[in-house]
Write an enzyme that holds these catalytic residues in place. Structure first.
Site, PDB file in Angstrom:
ATOM      1  N   CYS A 105       0.536  -1.223  -0.410  1.00  0.00           N
ATOM      2  CA  CYS A 105       0.105  -0.096   0.023  1.00  0.00           C
ATOM      3  C   CYS A 105       0.672   1.500  -0.181  1.00  0.00           C
ATOM      4  O   CYS A 105       1.709   1.238   1.117  1.00  0.00           O
ATOM      5  CB  CYS A 105      -0.761  -0.233   1.620  1.00  0.00           C
ATOM      6  SG  CYS A 105      -1.622   1.244   1.107  1.00  0.00           S
ATOM      7  N   MET A 315      -4.935   5.144  -6.063  1.00  0.00           N
ATOM      8  CA  MET A 315      -4.318   4.457  -4.973  1.00  0.00           C
ATOM      9  C   MET A 315      -1.950   5.414  -4.851  1.00  0.00           C
ATOM     10  O   MET A 315      -1.898   4.954  -6.001  1.00  0.00           O
ATOM     11  CB  MET A 315      -3.207   2.695  -5.193  1.00  0.00           C
ATOM     12  CG  MET A 315      -5.261   1.949  -4.832  1.00  0.00           C
ATOM     13  SD  MET A 315      -6.153   2.241  -6.702  1.00  0.00           S
ATOM     14  CE  MET A 315      -5.294   1.096  -7.232  1.00  0.00           C
TER      15      MET A 315
END
Length: 393
Positions: A105, A315
């Site tokens: 992430c 993201m």
């Protein structure tokens, strides 16, 4: 009344990192059974976030019912030479009982350095009282180095500031992040060897696609080829079951062509990777906040799916993929941005714009990415202990 196991307390910190939120743990603070990979660890994280929840709300946990907020991070002093902290990321499913460990992430990376400094995972001799603290992060999911430049003030992490990030309501301190050698995994950055492929998707047709492993495995297609403009907002996609099914089918067949799965059915248990995104040349639109984004302010438009839904912004790992692909002539991302050589792009996403830089080089006919750079911010929202029933794992 039959006896029930009491709740246990686990030290934890709830962070916003970039446009995501997650629960952060030190590895040695977890119950002994969860300090190694396996069912106990997954079950604890599922219970902390409130999953699996058939209602899709995560009411009985810290998740906020979106892929951006159903995340967990486990950190430890690094066992990898030349690094300060080992960073392991888990994408926690909302409605299904599994945790996906297949990728990184990028947004929560912005909080990793801060947590490491504040929790004794960085050698005190390397932490300046003021200025920037350089934290070398080993990203365990993908085996890559990330460098975070964390601002310090009077010996503590500086969290407040005037850096604004579209998709985050309030300004905070800027954290610059460098992703070194960001190609995901050990294989080629372009797993098929081509910067543009023909992707045959049953029921949809043959699509031009750029399949890239950089930051995170990502499938880029042209917006126009799948009936979109690149200006879509969340409600345009997430309330359309046919659209979600179409995009998941593209993702599954892209994963197969990239060699990430061996059978289409495996895509259902690998939701975090790869990502699927669509690109288009710049045009003006109104972001979800009401902010007007002019065509002249961006190089291209990008929309990306995360865990089966259109992401509200972008993201961090997909931003790395965008920056890398934009730097390589002939990719769909590069062509949408106008083609040619470029070291950085500013792209439009549902919440506004983001700039990402990248460097790539071709050696012996193979493209490699040397670095991708972006800025994020991070802030502690709450810290203390999270409680889970003692029989949850």
């Amino acid at each position: 009344m039959p006896p029930f196991a009491p709740q246990i307390k686990i030290p934890a910190t709830y962070y916003r990192g970039g446009t995501s939120k997650g629960v952060f743990f030190k590895l040695d603070d977890l119950p002994a059974a969860a300090q190694t990979p396996g069912a106990a660890r997954d079950q604890i994280l599922l219970r902390v976030l409130g999953s699996p929840d058939p209602y899709g709300k995560q009411i009985d946990g810290l998740g906020n019912a979106s892929s951006s907020t159903s995340k967990a991070v486990i950190l430890a002093q690094s066992s990898t030479p030349g690094h300060d902290v080992d960073y392991l990321f888990g994408q926690v499913s909302i409605d299904k009982p599994f945790v996906d460990w297949s990728g990184n992430c990028g947004n929560l990376t912005a909080a990793v350095g801060a947590f490491a400094i504040s929790n004794g995972l960085v050698d005190a001799a390397n932490i300046p009282a003021n200025g920037l603290c350089t934290v070398r992060i080993w990203q365990k999911n993908i085996g890559k180095t990330i460098i975070a430049h964390v601002p310090m003030h009077n010996g503590a992490v500086q969290e407040t500031g005037d850096f604004e990030l579209d998709g985050v309501t309030f300004p905070a301190a800027e954290v610059a992040i460098e992703f070194l050698d960001p190609a995901d995994g050990d294989g080629d950055m372009f797993p098929t060897g081509a910067v543009v492929d023909d992707l045959d998707v049953p029921g949809i047709g043959c699509l031009k696609a750029t399949l890239i492993n950089s930051g995170i495995p990502t499938i880029f297609v042209n917006a126009a080829d799948i009936g979109y403009t690149g200006t879509e907002l969340q409600d345009d996609i997430n309330n359309d079951t046919a659209a979600l099914a179409k995009l998941e089918t593209i993702r599954a067949y892209g994963a197969l062509k990239m060699g990430l799965i061996q059978d289409i059915a495996e895509a259902a248990t690998r939701q975090h990777t790869p990502k699927v995104a669509w690109v288009a040349p710049p045009q003006g639109y109104t972001a979800s906040s009401g902010k007007a984004v002019a065509a002249a302010d961006i190089d291209l438009l990008v929309r990306a799916m995360s865990m089966g839904k259109l992401h509200h912004a972008m993201m961090g790992t997909a931003s790395v993929a965008i920056g890398t692909a934009a730097a390589i002539p002939g990719t769909l991302v590069n062509l949408a941005a106008g083609g040619g050589e470029r070291e950085a792009v500013r792209f439009g996403h549902p919440s506004g714009t983001l700039r990402v830089g990248a460097a790539a080089a071709q050696e012996n006919g193979r493209w490699t990415a040397t670095k991708a750079i972006m800025s994020r911010s991070a802030r502690v929202i709450m810290e203390g202990w999270v409680r889970v029933p003692g029989d949850a794992f």
